[in-house]
Design a protein around this motif. Structure first.
Motif, PDB file in Angstrom:
ATOM      1  N   TYR A 277       0.830  -1.211   0.000  1.00  0.00           N
ATOM      2  CA  TYR A 277       0.000   0.000   0.000  1.00  0.00           C
ATOM      3  C   TYR A 277       0.866   1.263   0.000  1.00  0.00           C
ATOM      4  CZ  TYR A 277      -3.761  -3.229   1.276  1.00  0.00           C
ATOM      5  OH  TYR A 277      -4.669  -4.257   1.280  1.00  0.00           O
ATOM      6  N   ARG A 278       2.062   1.157  -0.559  1.00  0.00           N
ATOM      7  CA  ARG A 278       3.064   2.234  -0.457  1.00  0.00           C
ATOM      8  C   ARG A 278       2.518   3.592  -0.892  1.00  0.00           C
ATOM      9  NH1 ARG A 278       7.849   0.671  -3.765  1.00  0.00           N
ATOM     10  NH2 ARG A 278       8.757  -0.179  -1.853  1.00  0.00           N
ATOM     11  N   ASP A 279       1.862   3.649  -2.061  1.00  0.00           N
ATOM     12  CA  ASP A 279       1.427   4.942  -2.600  1.00  0.00           C
ATOM     13  C   ASP A 279       0.539   5.685  -1.614  1.00  0.00           C
ATOM     14  OD1 ASP A 279       2.834   4.266  -4.830  1.00  0.00           O
ATOM     15  OD2 ASP A 279       1.085   3.793  -6.078  1.00  0.00           O
ATOM     16  N   ALA A 280      -0.417   4.976  -1.024  1.00  0.00           N
ATOM     17  CA  ALA A 280      -1.344   5.630  -0.098  1.00  0.00           C
ATOM     18  C   ALA A 280      -0.684   5.924   1.241  1.00  0.00           C
ATOM     19  CB  ALA A 280      -2.577   4.760   0.105  1.00  0.00           C
ATOM     20  N   VAL A 302      -4.784   0.283  10.393  1.00  0.00           N
ATOM     21  CA  VAL A 302      -4.773   1.570   9.695  1.00  0.00           C
ATOM     22  C   VAL A 302      -6.203   2.073   9.515  1.00  0.00           C
ATOM     23  CG1 VAL A 302      -4.133   2.771   7.568  1.00  0.00           C
ATOM     24  CG2 VAL A 302      -2.615   1.004   8.505  1.00  0.00           C
ATOM     25  N   LEU A 303      -7.086   1.198   9.018  1.00  0.00           N
ATOM     26  CA  LEU A 303      -8.472   1.598   8.766  1.00  0.00           C
ATOM     27  C   LEU A 303      -9.185   1.971  10.061  1.00  0.00           C
ATOM     28  CD1 LEU A 303      -9.435  -1.118   6.123  1.00  0.00           C
ATOM     29  CD2 LEU A 303      -8.795   1.274   5.702  1.00  0.00           C
ATOM     30  N   GLU A 304      -8.910   1.228  11.119  1.00  0.00           N
ATOM     31  CA  GLU A 304      -9.559   1.512  12.400  1.00  0.00           C
ATOM     32  C   GLU A 304      -9.108   2.858  12.957  1.00  0.00           C
ATOM     33  OE1 GLU A 304     -10.232   1.860  16.546  1.00  0.00           O
ATOM     34  OE2 GLU A 304      -8.228   1.362  15.799  1.00  0.00           O
ATOM     35  N   LYS A 305      -7.819   3.151  12.818  1.00  0.00           N
ATOM     36  CA  LYS A 305      -7.288   4.409  13.353  1.00  0.00           C
ATOM     37  C   LYS A 305      -7.790   5.621  12.551  1.00  0.00           C
ATOM     38  CE  LYS A 305      -4.846   2.521  16.662  1.00  0.00           C
ATOM     39  NZ  LYS A 305      -3.486   2.016  16.439  1.00  0.00           N
ATOM     40  N   LEU A 306      -8.260   5.391  11.322  1.00  0.00           N
ATOM     41  CA  LEU A 306      -8.791   6.505  10.525  1.00  0.00           C
ATOM     42  C   LEU A 306     -10.032   7.113  11.180  1.00  0.00           C
ATOM     43  CD1 LEU A 306      -8.492   5.214   6.824  1.00  0.00           C
ATOM     44  CD2 LEU A 306      -6.901   6.668   8.101  1.00  0.00           C
ATOM     45  N   ALA A 319     -10.043   6.460   0.103  1.00  0.00           N
ATOM     46  CA  ALA A 319     -10.086   6.457  -1.363  1.00  0.00           C
ATOM     47  C   ALA A 319      -8.709   6.162  -1.945  1.00  0.00           C
ATOM     48  CB  ALA A 319     -10.599   7.807  -1.868  1.00  0.00           C
ATOM     49  N   ASP A 320      -7.667   6.705  -1.328  1.00  0.00           N
ATOM     50  CA  ASP A 320      -6.306   6.456  -1.822  1.00  0.00           C
ATOM     51  C   ASP A 320      -5.895   5.001  -1.587  1.00  0.00           C
ATOM     52  OD1 ASP A 320      -5.888   8.992  -2.828  1.00  0.00           O
ATOM     53  OD2 ASP A 320      -5.031   9.777  -0.977  1.00  0.00           O
TER      54      ASP A 320
END
Length: 742
Positions: A277-280, A302-306, A319-320
Motif C-alpha cells: 500500500y506504499r502509494d497511499a 490503519v483503517l480503524e485508526k482513521l 479512497a487512496d
C-alpha cells in the motif's frame, strides 16, 4: 490406592467450549479409579488475569497456572493434557483486554506505542502473554507426533473429500523466497565450550555501545545462533513478488507466523503491508503517524485508526487506499464477503495452516470473487521456504495426493527447553542504526556478531545439548518401534544446522541403530524423499527442529486426514512425565463464529480423545494402576468405533456437532468397558450405564439436534460465562441425568 492426577488445560475458543461437554463425562467415568482430573486455566485471558492482579478484586484473581504447570513439567509426576491455545497477536490481546475491562476487570490497556518509561515497562509485562507464551514453558521434552493407527486406517478407508486437482495444463503457483539478506543467509552459530553468562549489545559506527539484553546464562554444549533479516532486501523482495504476481495474473499471498514469532514476523508482515500500500501510506505518512496507525498490525489497524480523523480526511485516505488495488495484483482473501485480505491482520494467515491448504486446493487460494485462483505463496526466509517449493513442484509433476493410498510422515521434533526460533522472542531486536549487534561473554570475548542497518531484525536462538541428545534418542526409538526410515532434516549450509549436525553424528553412535534406516538430508531433499515414499503408500519419520516440527505436523495431516487436529501428539518430558497435546487450533475461531451464529459447534474433539489414551497408559506404567490401563484400552476401542460409525461433527447446522460426537464417544466407551472381562467391578458398573445410554440414544440425539439452528450466547468470546457455556454445551437433559448420576 495412590491417586494420580491428570491436568486438563482450560484454553480458548472452540476447544474450551468442547471441554464443557466432555469434562463432566470424563470425571464421572473415572470416579473411584484412583485418577483425578484437575483443570488449569492457561487461556489468553487467564494469562492476562494472572499477570495483572494489581487492581483486581479477590474473587477475580486466579493463580499463575502456566508457571505452576511449567514447574510440574519438570517432575516425573507431570501428566498434562494440553489443548490448543491462542498464541496471541497484539490485536487479539487488545480484544481480550477490551472484553475483560467490559466485564469489570481493571486490566491496563496495552500501550501499543509507549510514551514513557512506565508504558515501556507495562509493554514488557504484557510480552509474557503475547505469542508463544505457553508452549515454551510446558514443552520440557521433545515431540512425538503421528496419526493414531485407528485414525490413519479410517482416513484411508474413508478419505476426506477436500483435495482439489492440480491443473493438467500446468500451474503458475510457486513459492517466492529471498535469495539473500534473509535469516538463512546471515545465520552464524557456535557451540558453547563452557557455561557462562552473555549479553547482547549494539555498537554504532563510532563504537558507542548499548546493552540490549544482559545476564543471559548459557550451558556447556549449548548451540547458539545469531541471524539478521536485512529489511532493505526484504522490502525489495516484497516489491519484486508483488510485481511478479501482477504480471502472472495470480494472487499475492503472504505466509508468516506472526503469532508464535511475535517479534520478527509482525515486523516482516508490516513491511509487506507498507510496500503493497506504499502509494497511499507514504502520501499520508505524517497523518497516519499522528493517529498511531501501525502497519505491523495490518491494514485493519490503519483503517480503524482513521476513525480518529475528520470525516473528509478519513474518506480521502480510504479512497487512496482503494486506488492502490487498481495497480496491484489481487490479494488472497481470508473472507471475501467482508473484504478481509491476507494483509488485514497478521494472525489471519498462519503459514503452517495456510500452506497445506495451498497444496490441498491445487496451488490456489480464495480471491475477491470467492473463487479459487492460483497464487504466489510468499515465504521470505529460505530456512523453510524451499521445502514448500519442493512439494508444490512435486504436485505440478505428479498431481494431487490421494488420501486413500498415501503414506504418512510422522515427526520427532526438537523442541525441549525453548529450542530454536520459537525461544528467540526475548532475544530479537530491531537495529536502531548502522552498526553491529554482538553476543559477548563475561570475559568480553565476542561469540557471535552481525552487521546491521537501521530497522534490520536481529535474533539470537538457543538449543540445549540435553534436548538434542534426547531428540536423537527419541528418533531412534521411534524408528525401532515403527520400522520406518527416519530422516534428520538438516542443511549443512545453514549455520545452526551445521552445529546440530555435528551433535547428531556424535550422539547417533551411542544408540543401537542396527537394522535401522537413518539418514540426514537437507529439508528440500528430505521433502523429495518423503514425498516419493508417501506416493508409494510408505511411511517415513521426519526428525526436525522446532519450527519444521510445527509446519510438517500441519502439512501432512491436513493432506492425509483433512485436519491436523486428529494427530497424536506425545511429549515424553525429560524428567519422566508426559505432556499430551491435542491437535491444532487454527480453525477454532471460525468454529466459534458458527457456534454463536447457528448453535452448531463443528470442532472435532478426536484429538482430546486420542491424547487421553497415552495419558492413562502413562499412569498405568508409572503406578501399576490396572484400572487406568483398562480405561486406556477401552477408550482406544471406542475411538475406533467412533470413526468407523462416522460420528465426527458435521460442518453443517442441524447435523451432528461436537456435542453429538461427545455423546457417541461416551456410549462406545461405556459399551467397551461393559464388554471387557479384566475388571468385573468396572464391567458391572458400566453395563448398566451402557444399557441406559443405548436405550436413550434416539432421545438424546434428538435433544442435541434440537439445540441447533439459532444463535447462542455463551457470555463472551475470550471469557465465556462458565454457567452459560455449560448450559449451551450440555443441552440434553436425558444425557446429563445419566452422566450426573454415575
Amino acid at each position: 490406592m495412590a491417586t494420580s492426577k491428570i491436568i486438563w488445560t482450560h484454553t480458548d475458543e472452540a476447544p474450551a467450549l468442547a471441554t464443557k461437554a466432555w469434562l463432566p463425562i470424563l470425571k464421572a467415568f473415572l470416579k473411584g479409579s484412583g485418577i483425578e482430573i484437575e483443570t488449569a486455566d492457561i487461556s489468553l485471558v487467564g494469562r492476562v488475569i494472572a499477570n495483572f492482579p494489581d487492581k483486581l478484586k479477590n474473587e477475580q484473581k486466579i493463580p499463575d497456572f502456566l508457571s505452576q504447570l511449567g514447574e510440574l513439567a519438570q517432575t516425573p509426576e507431570a501428566n498434562i493434557i494440553k489443548l490448543p491455545n491462542i498464541s496471541a497477536s497484539i490485536p487479539q490481546l487488545q480484544a481480550a483486554i477490551k472484553e475483560l475491562r467490559e466485564k469489570g476487570y481493571d486490566i491496563p490497556e496495552y500501550p501499543e506505542e509507549p510514551r514513557d518509561e512506565a508504558e515501556k515497562a507495562l509493554q514488557q509485562r504484557f510480552s509474557v502473554v503475547l505469542g508463544s507464551a505457553v508452549n515454551p514453558v510446558l514443552r520440557e521434552g521433545n515431540s512425538d507426533r503421528r496419526p493414531a493407527a485407528s485414525v490413519k486406517k479410517f482416513a484411508q478407508k474413508h478419505p476426506h473429500k477436500m483435495m482439489k486437482p492440480w491443473p493438467d495444463s500446468g500451474s503458475k503457483c510457486r513459492v517466492g523466497h529471498m535469495k539473500g539478506g534473509d535469516f538463512y543467509g546471515s545465520e552464524k552459530s557456535t557451540t558453547m565450550k563452557k557455561a557462562c553468562e552473555v549479553k547482547i549489545e549494539f555498537a554504532d559506527h563510532t563504537g558507542k555501545t548499548k546493552v540490549l539484553k544482559e545476564k543471559l546464562s548459557l550451558l556447556e554444549g549449548e548451540v547458539i545462533d545469531a541471524a539478521v533479516m536485512n529489511v532493505s532486501a526484504l522490502r525489495k523482495f516484497f516489491a519484486e513478488q508483488i510485481e511478479a504476481a501482477k504480471k502472472d495474473g495470480v494472487l499475492f499471498s503472504l505466509h508468516l507466523k506472526a503469532t508464535m514469532m511475535k517479534v520478527s514476523d509482525p515486523i516482516m508482515f508490516g513491511h509487506c503491508v507498507s510496500v503493497f500500500y506504499r502509494d497511499a501510506l507514504e502520501k499520508h505518512a505524517d497523518t497516519l503517524n499522528e493517529i498511531g496507525a501501525n502497519v505491523n498490525n495490518g491494514l485493519a489497524d490503519v483503517l480503524e485508526k482513521l476513525n480518529r480523523l475528520p470525516a473528509d480526511k478519513k474518506a480521502e485516505i480510504e479512497a487512496d487506499i482503494a486506488a492502490v488495488y487498481e495497480t496491484r495484483p489481487d490479494l488472497a482473501m481470508v473472507d471475501s464477503r467482508k473484504e478481509i485480505t491476507n494483509l488485514h491482520v497478521p494472525n489471519n494467515v498462519i503459514i503452517d495452516a495456510s500452506m497445506p491448504n495451498v497444496v490441498r486446493d491445487g496451488g490456489k487460494m480464495w480471491n475477491k470473487d470467492d473463487e479459487l485462483q492460483e497464487c504466489i505463496a510468499v515465504v521470505p526466509d529460505r530456512s523453510y521456504a524451499t521445502m514448500y517449493q519442493e512439494i508444490i513442484e512435486d504436485c505440478k509433476k505428479h498431481g494431487q495426493f490421494d488420501p486413500a493410498t498415501m503414506g504418512n510422515v510422522s515427526n520427532v521434533g526438537l523442541m525441549a527447553k525453548k529450542a530454536e526460533e520459537y525461544g528467540s522472542h526475548d532475544k530479537t531486536f530491531v537495529a536502531p542504526d548502522d552498526g553491529t549487534i554482538r553476543v559477548v561473554d563475561d570475559t568480553g570475548a565476542v561469540l557471535l556478531e552481525q552487521t546491521v542497518e537501521p530497522g534490520d531484525i536481529f535474533r539470537m536462538c538457543q538449543t540445549k545439548d540435553v534436548a538434542i541428545r534426547d531428540w536423537v534418542k527419541l528418533t531412534v526409538r521411534r524408528a525401532r518401534a515403527s520400522g520406518s526410515p527416519a530422516v534428520f532434516w538438516l542443511d549443512e549450509n545453514r549455520g545452526h544446522d551445521a552445529e546440530i549436525l555435528k551433535k547428531v553424528n556424535t550422539y547417533l553412535p551411542e544408540q543401537d541403530t542396527s537394522g535401522l534406516d537413518i539418514q540426514i538430508m537437507k529439508p528440500q531433499d528430505a521433502m523429495k524423499f518423503s514425498l516419493e515414499r508417501v506416493r508409494r503408500g510408505e511411511n517415513t519419520i521426519a526428525a526436525t527442529g522446532n519450527v519444521l516440527r510445527d509446519y510438517l505436523t500441519d502439512l501432512f495431516p491436513i493432506l492425509e486426514l483433512g485436519t491436523s487436529a486428529r494427530m497424536l501428539s506425545i511429549v515424553p518430558l525429560l524428567k519422566g512425565g508426559g505432556l499430551f497435546e491435542t491437535g491444532a487450533g487454527g480453525s477454532a475461531p471460525k468454529h466459534v463464529q458458527q457456534m454463536l451464529k447457528e448453535g452448531h459447534l463443528r470442532w472435532d474433539s478426536l484429538g482430546e480423545y486420542c491424547a487421553l489414551v497415552p495419558s492413562l497408559e502413562l499412569i498405568a506404567e508409572q503406578t501399576g494402576n490396572e484400572t487406568a490401563a483398562i480405561f486406556a484400552e477401552t477408550l482406544d476401542q471406542a475411538v475406533a468405533k467412533y470413526l468407523e460409525n462416522g460420528r465426527l461433527p458435521s460442518r453443517k447446522v442441524n447435523e451432528i456437532d461436537n456435542r453429538g460426537s461427545t455423546f457417541y464417544l461416551t456410549l462406545y466407551w461405556a459399551q467397551a468397558l461393559a464388554a471387557q472381562d479384566k475388571n468385573p467391578s468396572l464391567k458391572s458398573r458400566f453395563t448398566e450405564i451402557a444399557e441406559e445410554l443405548g436405550a436413550n440414544e434416539a432421545k438424546i440425539a434428538d435433544e442435541l439436534l434440537a439445540a441447533q439452528g439459532a444463535s447462542v450466547d455463551v457470555g463472551g468470546y475470550y471469557l465465556p460465562d462458565p454457567v452459560q457455556a455449560e448450559k449451551v454445551m450440555r443441552p440434553s437433559a436425558s444425557f446429563n441425568a445419566i452422566i450426573d448420576a454415575i
